[in-house]
Design a protein around this motif. Structure first.
Motif, PDB file in Angstrom:
ATOM      1  N   LYS A  25     -37.369 -31.359  23.619  1.00  0.00           N
ATOM      2  CA  LYS A  25     -37.344 -29.682  24.158  1.00  0.00           C
ATOM      3  C   LYS A  25     -36.372 -28.892  23.007  1.00  0.00           C
ATOM      4  CE  LYS A  25     -38.064 -29.986  29.160  1.00  0.00           C
ATOM      5  NZ  LYS A  25     -37.299 -30.434  30.405  1.00  0.00           N
ATOM      6  N   PHE A  26     -35.635 -29.542  22.346  1.00  0.00           N
ATOM      7  CA  PHE A  26     -34.954 -29.102  21.364  1.00  0.00           C
ATOM      8  C   PHE A  26     -34.772 -29.875  20.149  1.00  0.00           C
ATOM      9  CE2 PHE A  26     -32.840 -27.305  25.283  1.00  0.00           C
ATOM     10  CZ  PHE A  26     -32.930 -26.140  25.151  1.00  0.00           C
ATOM     11  N   THR A  27     -34.442 -29.320  19.097  1.00  0.00           N
ATOM     12  CA  THR A  27     -34.147 -30.318  17.749  1.00  0.00           C
ATOM     13  C   THR A  27     -32.667 -30.476  18.008  1.00  0.00           C
ATOM     14  OG1 THR A  27     -33.775 -28.149  16.392  1.00  0.00           O
ATOM     15  CG2 THR A  27     -35.945 -29.061  16.168  1.00  0.00           C
ATOM     16  N   VAL A  28     -32.111 -31.306  17.153  1.00  0.00           N
ATOM     17  CA  VAL A  28     -30.809 -31.575  17.046  1.00  0.00           C
ATOM     18  C   VAL A  28     -30.015 -30.345  16.584  1.00  0.00           C
ATOM     19  CG1 VAL A  28     -28.914 -33.044  15.907  1.00  0.00           C
ATOM     20  CG2 VAL A  28     -31.165 -34.027  16.759  1.00  0.00           C
ATOM     21  N   GLU A  29     -30.770 -29.606  15.438  1.00  0.00           N
ATOM     22  CA  GLU A  29     -30.234 -28.440  14.968  1.00  0.00           C
ATOM     23  C   GLU A  29     -30.137 -27.246  15.864  1.00  0.00           C
ATOM     24  OE1 GLU A  29     -32.634 -30.013  13.600  1.00  0.00           O
ATOM     25  OE2 GLU A  29     -31.577 -31.035  12.287  1.00  0.00           O
ATOM     26  N   GLN A  30     -30.946 -27.235  16.854  1.00  0.00           N
ATOM     27  CA  GLN A  30     -30.922 -26.135  17.929  1.00  0.00           C
ATOM     28  C   GLN A  30     -29.742 -26.668  18.755  1.00  0.00           C
ATOM     29  OE1 GLN A  30     -35.069 -26.504  19.061  1.00  0.00           O
ATOM     30  NE2 GLN A  30     -35.576 -24.637  18.338  1.00  0.00           N
ATOM     31  N   VAL A  31     -29.614 -27.761  19.183  1.00  0.00           N
ATOM     32  CA  VAL A  31     -28.372 -28.200  19.993  1.00  0.00           C
ATOM     33  C   VAL A  31     -27.138 -27.782  19.529  1.00  0.00           C
ATOM     34  CG1 VAL A  31     -27.151 -30.222  21.157  1.00  0.00           C
ATOM     35  CG2 VAL A  31     -29.752 -30.083  21.503  1.00  0.00           C
ATOM     36  N   ASP A  32     -26.982 -28.217  18.314  1.00  0.00           N
ATOM     37  CA  ASP A  32     -25.703 -27.807  17.445  1.00  0.00           C
ATOM     38  C   ASP A  32     -25.533 -26.317  17.362  1.00  0.00           C
ATOM     39  OD1 ASP A  32     -25.119 -30.418  17.151  1.00  0.00           O
ATOM     40  OD2 ASP A  32     -25.908 -30.617  15.095  1.00  0.00           O
TER      41      ASP A  32
END
Ligand code: 3H9
Length: 702
Positions: free
Chosen positions: A366-373
């Protein structure tokens, strides 16, 4: 292209109602729809399109045709308001066939959303050009339907059966880039160059000896023909998601036909299935939900253009499960959040859970790691209460204590900047009493999220007596911005949702003392389509919420369960017994505890059918819903439906509790309540509104 002559007669025949205009530029014939707000394919659009295609084909100077739309979007589908009414020819399938049969190539130029019948038009065109921001999909299943204008037959022929199944059964649109990769879109146009790109394509193909015809393609069906098990596998893989719904199976059957029978037979079957579904109760209910969701955005007495406040920063008070979940909504939407707790340990725990939740969603794609960060970097966790001073909206999410909330709002009022909105996430408490602790009661309201707050789509916006229109409008707009379905409620204990839930819970508690088992009560609701029954829900939440081991006095079933260590799923037992994998089984111990209470209270053991249990649970809820309407707590019956659909998992195919009452007949609910009157208890009162509606043979959702 801009200064080309407009083809004479573009408005002929339609007078002031003209929604389709035509013009010619060189050898290209442009057909443009202008039917705000979403270019729905109502009768005028359909007949305009058919006439325009005929006109283009009758003009020797025309070598290619482009269909496009003005306004914010390409056709977003059939006009849903026409369903259930007599069809005015030409029907959409006929229009699609007319387009596809055109000897001159037809190009769809797509921006915005090509949905449902809109995508079916595009599929009937020989070529499709789209801007990258466009979305393409067949969402009919969400209205309890299947695509009924050839979509189930043409889409598999263009992108393959497996990909088509995914799109049609989920109803979720795909972006133009993905559509381009799958072959659904032939060419991507620059965002501001759609018409030029369509014209270029027209120039390229206008002299070709043949053009791709979706209904005649076979190449993309080969893979599914070699994999006959595809459809049953798909059914199994999606069993949970499609349980209880009629439309998904119809979609699967139709796509299967696309693979196995000729196009004409496939479309005949599609038509048959469509007619069956469109006249059925499920689709009626789901169409009601579509309009109910949109009606909920409209606030009585508040002009649509009421000014709203800009929200640059949000404050959340409390880093518990609710506070953290609420914060995630804003962070995901790109809004910075200051989250305040009293102790570092609680703050750290809350922040860690948020990150874990994000990471879990990222693992599911649902999210990329970058979006989470990026989302987590917008969070400012702090112990400093004063840090809320520069927030435009502060949402209090501490535990349910009026004293505590009053104290907090008093303090918040001192430090919050002028104009800041102060909201409480209370599930039950009186917003007016809380607002009275501040010097800005007009800037106070309730924003009641549902757990898990980062997932559940409902937001009850509780309008206090003094809440200012702009503050209310801002809360509704914020709801939309963070992806919630917001519904306005007036002030009362439990607002719309929990007040009705309490009416149901009271009956659930009574029923188990009268001899129905907790499992029978739960089954009566889950077999109806609710995700969980009240006792399963209690076990999940924990029976010891609000229970105090020091003062416990064995005065209720729940207390005794807690005393015996049966505190819910987390202790492996509650109302039910739980295995290590959380599989539940009925508990003899629980039954004995309940029987003991019933015997001591002298309650005779009744024998109930599932239908009777359901009536006892749901009819009083509807009665409470009617009172909520009567008192003006909810603006309209459909708002109550939306609350239950999005906050409590009410089965969408029944349209919500009030729509369900309309479907079975409000008089039936009334007679059921009268029949159960004695069991409903001495304080039970039938709503005068419900009685009147039943006696007049009317509906809640008029
Ligand atoms: C179909 O196509 C069947 C065919 O396969 C076969 C036929 C034989 N009709 O959502 P919004 C109204 S089934 C009538 O707030 P957004 C809506 O009620 C159809 N009205 O805007 C609202 O009215 P109001 C398959 C419609 O920008 C206003 O337009 N297609 C329709 O947030 C604005 O809507 C779909 O299911 C319609 N089809 O979202 C797509 N669509 O202002 C349905 C909208 O009075 N539509 N209205 O409240 C959508 O998903 C969204 O409207 C869309 C825009 C994404 C397009």
């Amino acid at each position: 292209m801009g200064n080309c002559p407009v083809l004479a007669g573009s408005n002929e025949g339609y007078g002031a109602m003209t929604v389709i205009t035509t013009r010619k530029t060189g050898h290209i014939f442009w057909i443009t729809s202008n039917n705000p707000p979403v270019n729905a394919l109502g009768h005028a659009v359909r007949s305009g399109l058919a006439d325009a295609i005929a006109k283009a084909n009758g003009d020797k100077g025309v070598k290619a045709i482009i269909i496009n739309c003005d306004g914010r979007t390409f056709f977003a589908g059939a006009d849903i308001t026409e369903f259930g009414k007599p069809l005015q020819a030409p029907g959409l399938p006929e229009v699609c066939d007319t387009i596809e049969a055109s000897p001159k190539p037809v190009i769809a130029a797509i921006h915005g959303t090509a949905l449902g019948g809109g995508l079916e038009i595009a599929l009937a065109c020989h070529y499709r050009v789209a801007v990258p921001s466009a979305k393409l999909g067949l969402p009919e299943v969400k209205l309890g339907l299947l695509p009924g204008a050839g979509g189930t037959q043409r889409l598999p022929r263009v992108i393959g059966a497996e990909a088509a199944l995914g799109m049609i059964v989920s109803g979720n649109p795909v972006g133009a880039k993905q559509a381009h990769a799958s072959g659904l879109v032939d060419r991507l146009a620059p965002e501001d160059g759609l018409r030029d790109a369509a014209a270029d394509l027209a120039d390229e193909v206008m002299d070709a000896s043949s053009h791709p015809v979706s209904s005649q393609r076979e190449d993309m069906l080969a893979a599914a023909r070699e994999d006959p098990d595809l459809f049953n596998r798909f059914r199994q893989d999606n069993a949970r998601k499609i349980k209880g719904l009629d439309a998904p199976e119809a979609c699967i059957v139709a796509v299967e036909a696309a693979v196995n029978v000729p196009f004409e037979r496939g479309t005949a079957l599609e038509r048959e299935l469509f007619m069956e579904l469109v006249g059925g109760e499920q689709s009626k209910a789901m169409r009601h939900v579509f309009f109910a969701e949109r009606a909920a955005q409209k606030i009585d007495g508040l002009p649509k253009d009421t000014a709203t406040y800009t929200l640059a920063k949000v404050g959340i008070l409390g880093a518990g499960t609710m506070g953290g979940g609420i914060a995630m909504n804003f962070l995901t939407a790109g809004i910075p959040v200051t989250m305040v707790e009293r102790e570092q340990a609680a703050l750290d725990r809350g922040t860690a859970i948020m990150r874990k939740n994000y990471e879990r969603s990222a693992a599911k794609g649902k999210f990329t790691v970058e979006q989470v960060d990026a989302a987590m970097s917008r969070l400012n966790p702090t112990l400093d209460f004063e840090a809320l001073g520069d927030c435009d909206l502060v949402i209090e999410a501490v535990f349910e204590s009026m004293e505590l909330k009053k104290e907090i709002f008093h303090r918040l009022d001192q430090i919050a900047k002028p104009g800041a909105i102060l909201a409480s996430n209370t599930s039950y408490l009186d917003i007016d009493e809380i607002a009275a602790q501040t010097r800005r009661p007009d800037h106070v309201l309730g924003m009641h999220f549902f757990s898990p707050a980062n997932v559940m789509r409902l937001l009850e916006v509780v309008r206090g007596k003094q809440t200012a229109p702009a503050v209310l409008a801002t809360a509704m707009a914020v709801g939309k911005r963070i992806g919630k379905v917001a519904v306005v409620s007036g002030v009362c204990h439990g607002f719309i949702g929990n007040r009705m839930l309490a009416a149901r819970q009271e009956q659930a508690n009574a029923l188990i003392l009268e001899g129905a088992t907790p499992w029978q009560v739960d089954d009566a609701l889950t077999n109806f389509g609710m995700p969980m029954g009240p006792f399963q829900m209690a076990d999940l939440a924990g029976l010891d919420i609000g229970w105090n081991p020091d003062t416990t006095s064995s005065s209720s079933v729940r207390e005794v369960l807690c005393e015996r260590g049966r505190r819910g799923q987390k202790t492996g037992k509650g109302f039910y017994d739980y295995a290590a994998d959380r599989t539940r089984t009925p508990s003899k111990e629980t039954e004995d505890i309940i029987a003991g209470f019933a015997a001591r209270a002298g309650i005779p053991k009744g024998d109930y059918t599932e239908g009777e249990i359901r009536e006892r649970l749901i009819y009083p809820m509807i009665n409470e819903g009617a009172k909520i309407l009567e008192e003006g707590i909810a603006q309209r019956a459909s708002d109550i439906d939306v609350v239950w659909l999005y906050g409590y998992g009410w089965p969408v195919w029944t349209g919500g509790p009030m729509f369900w009452a309309d479907t079975i007949g409000v008089n039936r609910v009334l007679s059921g309540l009268e029949r159960h009157r004695k069991a409903l208890g001495p304080d039970f009162r039938i709503s005068p509104l419900l009685k009147t509606i039943a006696e007049d043979g009317r509906r809640f959702n008029a």
